[in-house]
Design an enzyme around this catalytic site. Structure first.
Site, mmCIF file in Angstrom:
data_model
loop_
_atom_site.group_PDB
_atom_site.id
_atom_site.type_symbol
_atom_site.label_atom_id
_atom_site.label_comp_id
_atom_site.label_asym_id
_atom_site.label_seq_id
_atom_site.Cartn_x
_atom_site.Cartn_y
_atom_site.Cartn_z
ATOM 1 N N GLU A 160 -4.466 -2.228 2.117
ATOM 2 C CA GLU A 160 -3.026 -2.502 1.952
ATOM 3 C C GLU A 160 -2.199 -2.176 3.191
ATOM 4 O O GLU A 160 -1.405 -1.221 3.197
ATOM 5 C CB GLU A 160 -2.474 -1.759 0.738
ATOM 6 C CG GLU A 160 -3.027 -2.247 -0.580
ATOM 7 C CD GLU A 160 -2.232 -1.747 -1.786
ATOM 8 O OE1 GLU A 160 -1.254 -1.010 -1.609
ATOM 9 O OE2 GLU A 160 -2.591 -2.122 -2.911
ATOM 10 N N GLU A 374 -7.985 -4.222 -6.621
ATOM 11 C CA GLU A 374 -7.173 -3.298 -7.440
ATOM 12 C C GLU A 374 -6.287 -4.116 -8.364
ATOM 13 O O GLU A 374 -5.709 -5.129 -7.962
ATOM 14 C CB GLU A 374 -6.228 -2.431 -6.586
ATOM 15 C CG GLU A 374 -6.860 -1.243 -5.939
ATOM 16 C CD GLU A 374 -5.852 -0.410 -5.138
ATOM 17 O OE1 GLU A 374 -4.687 -0.269 -5.563
ATOM 18 O OE2 GLU A 374 -6.253 0.084 -4.071
#
Ligand code: BGP
Length: 469
Positions: A160, A374
């Protein structure tokens, strides 16, 4: 909704070193950018976390028992190089060998990230990703890991990139807590991309075996209400949150359309991006060499045009309705009353996952092989008591709807090969602490006892439908 999983599907649970391991002061580990910061902040501590450092055999056993065939882990850079570079710490190296061995012995394929928000304190002090010398250190650390941990066949460079850049320099809820430092945020995005690309190029040129990619969280940005001004605001925010990074990763170039949007944001905020000679060649070389793409998805954002001064209020406590975000010359976040939200004001919108999967497949052909790395629901939960099953029906419903959305995209040609729920077991949340729980397994942080949630049974039932490819 979901009745079976496709043959050969990867069905996993996700963790991140700093959020699960605890044991931050032992076996020669160096400090991350969080240790002193969390101490000073005084809200919560990184120890004991889920004490995964010691209890990994138990968690891996549970994962196996509940039908998982893969696990996302990250290596704590500061267990290997306590100050980010220099001499490797053998106790840290030995720990990860033990951990990977345990995964493999239990039929769980490890998918391993090199950086999950936990920059070494020593490098953080010199500017973290904003200091280009730190990119060299990251490349050296990656090279060391590839050589040392040859039992790992699935690598991710950075988790991320946007969450780091955005939380550190725009939202201000990760150290160094800058707010609306647009120069910092855009430069961090570019530098992180460079770090990723250099590692991919190295992995390929040295012929390491296995696969490598990176992880982006994608947050579709929808205009609300839908009108021309809000559509432009959505395009701007999308460029900042998604498109700049997707272009850099999979095209190896920032397109003219993307840069027009980015430059509009930079001008409105008196900010600048520095691209050095040679940078774009590095990105270009890596763009076609990613073996796969880890896509994290939680929620979309609904936005309206906004020209006023920037302000934000971060909901880090789970008090519904307390968050606000207004970004000068970009957009303000608005509530779409037809979309339910969590206590942390996160929109629950499974169609957003379908939308981003279709988008990347259409616009970024180099993102050819996708894993959802995720997705999950964070909420406050309490133990159900000894021998009782903790009911988390909301989480089951959330996961079920999102897996259904990804399978729909898959039947329409999107190559999604797996799903990792965030998270395997309860762990602390970076900016929210210990009361935002995501796990399939409940963790009593005082005793470190594990408890089964209903979602784990749901996960197991679907895992049982898996046939080998
Ligand atoms: C992602 C991170 C995870 C995790 C998750 C949930 O951004 O990769 O580390 O924390 O989000 O977010 P939060 O803990 O803020 O609810």
């Amino acid at each position: 909704r979901v009745k079976t999983l496709p043959a050969g599907f990867v069905w996993g649970g996700a963790t991140a070193a700093y959020q699960v391991e605890g044991a931050t002061q032992i076996a020669g580990k160096g400090k991350t950018m969080w240790d002193d910061y969390l101490k000073k902040q005084g809200r919560f501590a990184p120890d004991p976390a889920s004490d995964f450092y010691h209890l990994y055999p138990e968690d891996i056993e549970l994962a196996k028992l509940y039908g998982l065939n893969a696990i996302r882990l990250s290596i704590a850079w500061t267990r290997i190089f306590p100050r980010g570079a220099g001499k490797p710490n053998q106790a840290g190296v030995a720990y990860y060998h033990r951990l990977f061995k345990c995964c493999l012995a239990n039929g769980l394929t490890p998918y391993v990230s090199l950086h999950h928000f936990d920059s070494p304190q020593a490098l953080f002090e010199t500017g973290d990703w904003l200091n280009r010398n730190n990119i060299d250190k990251f490349v050296a650390y990656a090279d060391f890991c590839f050589k040392e941990f040859s039992e790992v066949k699935n690598w991710f460079t950075i988790n991320e990139l946007i969450s780091l850049a955005f939380s550190q320099y725009i939202q201000g809820n990760f150290p160094p807590n800058h707010r609306f430092d647009v120069t910092g945020a855009i430069q961090a995005q570019h530098n992180e991309l460079l770090a990723h690309a250099r590692v991919v190029n190295l992995f390929k040129s040295k012929g390491y075996s296995g696969r490598i990619g990176l992880i982006h969280v994608l947050q579709p940005i929808y205009p609300y209400p839908d009108n021309a001004a809000n559509r432009h605001a959505a395009a701007l925010e999308d460029a900042f949150m998604n498109r700049f990074l997707l272009d850099g990763t999979f095209k190896g170039a920032y397109t003219a359309e993307t840069m027009a949007l980015i430059n509009e944001i930079l001008t409105a905020n008196h900010a600048k991006l520095t691209i050095e000679p040679g940078d774009m060649e590095i990105l270009k070389q890596a763009a076609t060499q990613n073996d796969y793409f880890g896509l994290n998805y939680y929620q979309p954002t609904f936005v309206a045009a906004y020209q006023g001064e920037s302000t934000n209020v971060f909901n880090g406590t789970g008090e519904k309705g307390t968050s606000a975000f207004k970004f000068k010359g970009v957009a303000m976040h608005v509530k779409n009353p037809t979309v339910p939200t969590t206590d942390w004001d996160w929109n629950i919108y499974p169609k957003g996952l379908y939308d981003v999967l279709k988008r990347v497949t259409t616009e970024y052909p180099n993102s050819h092989t996708i894993y959802i790395t995720e997705n999950g629901l964070g909420q406050k939960e309490q133990t159900a008591g000894v021998g009782q099953l903790l009911s988390d029906d909301k989480r089951i419903d959330f996961i079920d709807q999102h897996v259904a959305a990804l399978l729909k995209a898959r039947t329409e040609g999107v190559n999604v090969q797996g799903y990792f729920v965030w998270s395997l077991q309860d762990q602390f949340s970076w900016a929210n602490g210990y009361n935002k729980r995501y796990g399939l397994f409940y963790v009593d942080f005082a005793t470190q006892a594990r408890e089964i949630k209903k979602s784990a049974l749901w996960f197991k039932a679907l895992g049982a439908t898996l046939k080998p490819n």
